[in-house]
Design a protein around this motif. Structure first.
Motif, PDB file in Angstrom:
ATOM      1  N   SER A 142       0.838  -1.197   0.000  1.00 57.59           N
ATOM      2  CA  SER A 142       0.000   0.000   0.000  1.00 57.59           C
ATOM      3  C   SER A 142       0.869   1.242   0.000  1.00 57.59           C
ATOM      4  CB  SER A 142      -0.952   0.037   1.201  1.00 57.59           C
ATOM      5  OG  SER A 142      -0.288   0.463   2.367  1.00 57.59           O
ATOM      6  N   TYR A 143       0.384   2.244  -0.703  1.00 59.20           N
ATOM      7  CA  TYR A 143       1.016   3.557  -0.776  1.00 59.20           C
ATOM      8  C   TYR A 143      -0.089   4.553  -0.518  1.00 59.20           C
ATOM      9  CZ  TYR A 143       2.867   7.740  -3.133  1.00 59.20           C
ATOM     10  OH  TYR A 143       3.275   9.021  -3.442  1.00 59.20           O
ATOM     11  N   LEU A 175      -3.126   3.783  -2.920  1.00 60.30           N
ATOM     12  CA  LEU A 175      -2.833   2.817  -3.967  1.00 60.30           C
ATOM     13  C   LEU A 175      -2.608   1.493  -3.257  1.00 60.30           C
ATOM     14  CD1 LEU A 175      -2.060   2.540  -7.086  1.00 60.30           C
ATOM     15  CD2 LEU A 175       0.276   2.533  -6.258  1.00 60.30           C
ATOM     16  N   TYR A 218      -7.041   2.100  -6.708  1.00 64.32           N
ATOM     17  CA  TYR A 218      -6.577   3.472  -6.481  1.00 64.32           C
ATOM     18  C   TYR A 218      -7.773   4.324  -6.097  1.00 64.32           C
ATOM     19  CZ  TYR A 218      -4.906   8.191  -7.388  1.00 64.32           C
ATOM     20  OH  TYR A 218      -4.579   9.513  -7.255  1.00 64.32           O
ATOM     21  N   LEU A 269       8.950  -2.429  -9.426  1.00 60.86           N
ATOM     22  CA  LEU A 269       8.675  -1.816  -8.126  1.00 60.86           C
ATOM     23  C   LEU A 269       9.465  -2.526  -7.027  1.00 60.86           C
ATOM     24  CD1 LEU A 269       7.124   0.197  -6.359  1.00 60.86           C
ATOM     25  CD2 LEU A 269       5.252  -1.467  -6.278  1.00 60.86           C
ATOM     26  N   THR A 281       3.264  10.659   3.578  1.00 58.34           N
ATOM     27  CA  THR A 281       3.245   9.492   2.707  1.00 58.34           C
ATOM     28  C   THR A 281       3.604   8.270   3.535  1.00 58.34           C
ATOM     29  OG1 THR A 281       3.952  10.842   0.835  1.00 58.34           O
ATOM     30  CG2 THR A 281       4.219   8.466   0.625  1.00 58.34           C
ATOM     31  N   ILE A 306       4.080   3.929   3.329  1.00 59.15           N
ATOM     32  CA  ILE A 306       4.221   2.752   2.474  1.00 59.15           C
ATOM     33  C   ILE A 306       4.259   1.532   3.383  1.00 59.15           C
ATOM     34  CG2 ILE A 306       5.679   1.544   0.809  1.00 59.15           C
ATOM     35  CD1 ILE A 306       6.748   4.333  -0.025  1.00 59.15           C
ATOM     36  N   THR A 348       9.160   6.676  -3.603  1.00 53.24           N
ATOM     37  CA  THR A 348       7.870   7.353  -3.811  1.00 53.24           C
ATOM     38  C   THR A 348       7.672   7.711  -5.284  1.00 53.24           C
ATOM     39  OG1 THR A 348       8.814   9.495  -3.173  1.00 53.24           O
ATOM     40  CG2 THR A 348       7.697   8.225  -1.450  1.00 53.24           C
ATOM     41  N   PHE A 393       6.181   4.735  -7.101  1.00 50.64           N
ATOM     42  CA  PHE A 393       4.725   4.623  -6.897  1.00 50.64           C
ATOM     43  C   PHE A 393       3.984   5.681  -7.709  1.00 50.64           C
ATOM     44  CE2 PHE A 393       6.011   2.179  -3.146  1.00 50.64           C
ATOM     45  CZ  PHE A 393       5.097   1.147  -3.183  1.00 50.64           C
ATOM     46  N   GLN A 394       4.491   6.899  -7.745  1.00 49.49           N
ATOM     47  CA  GLN A 394       3.848   7.955  -8.534  1.00 49.49           C
ATOM     48  C   GLN A 394       3.837   7.608 -10.016  1.00 49.49           C
ATOM     49  OE1 GLN A 394       2.078  10.212  -5.874  1.00 49.49           O
ATOM     50  NE2 GLN A 394       1.912  10.589  -8.026  1.00 49.49           N
ATOM     51  N   ILE A 435       3.596   4.595 -11.258  1.00 53.83           N
ATOM     52  CA  ILE A 435       2.509   3.623 -11.427  1.00 53.83           C
ATOM     53  C   ILE A 435       1.177   4.363 -11.521  1.00 53.83           C
ATOM     54  CG2 ILE A 435       1.192   1.811 -10.260  1.00 53.83           C
ATOM     55  CD1 ILE A 435       3.890   0.767  -9.192  1.00 53.83           C
TER      56      ILE A 435
END
Length: 145
Positions: free
Chosen positions: A29-30, A43, A52, A75, A100, A102, A131, A134-135, A137
């Motif tokens: 998870s993000y 996410l 999302y 990832l 943020t 994770i 990070t 993830f952004q 993605i």
């Protein structure tokens, strides 16, 4: 009549419990949340399936999509190369910022990190690289409305 009410009540409880399952059943998870004008971005990855959601700035939307095995491997490599498990969080108090978080529940990079209190200076580049992955993605897969 009371039997019908009991059945309806049971169905309502089952539906409400099931709707939160997507937020608890994940491998990775993000999430970003907080700020003066609160923003909530999540996410959640379970296998190749991704959920999302975004709420903030007067907008609210969610989307489900699938990641390829290559994307997941990329990832995972980013997490490993940037020593996700070794990143150290600072303990300073930061208020009204967007934090943020994770969480990795599976694999060699299992752990949980957040920049809610900042990241120690030695690890800021590693955190930024993770990070950013993830952004990417999100940017490559989410069709924002």
């Amino acid at each position: 009549m009371s039997r019908i009410v009991a059945i309806i009540f049971t169905m309502i409880i089952m539906v409400s419990c099931n709707s939160q399952k997507v937020y608890s059943d994940f491998d990775i998870s993000y999430s970003k949340s907080g700020g003066y004008a609160p923003v909530y971005e999540n996410l959640l990855i379970k296998g190749n399936n991704v959920h999302y959601s975004y709420e903030g700035e007067g907008k609210k939307y969610s989307q489900t999509f699938t990641l390829t095995n290559e994307d997941l491997k990329k990832l995972d490599n980013t997490l490993s190369q940037n020593n996700f498990r070794r990143i150290q969080e600072d303990h300073k108090k930061i208020y009204d910022g967007i934090a943020t978080s994770i969480n990795i529940k599976k694999g060699a990079n299992e752990g949980s990190k957040t920049d809610a209190s900042s990241i120690m200076p030695n690890f800021k580049t590693n955190w930024t690289n993770i990070t950013t992955a993830f952004q990417e993605i999100i940017n490559n897969n989410v069709k924002k409305q």
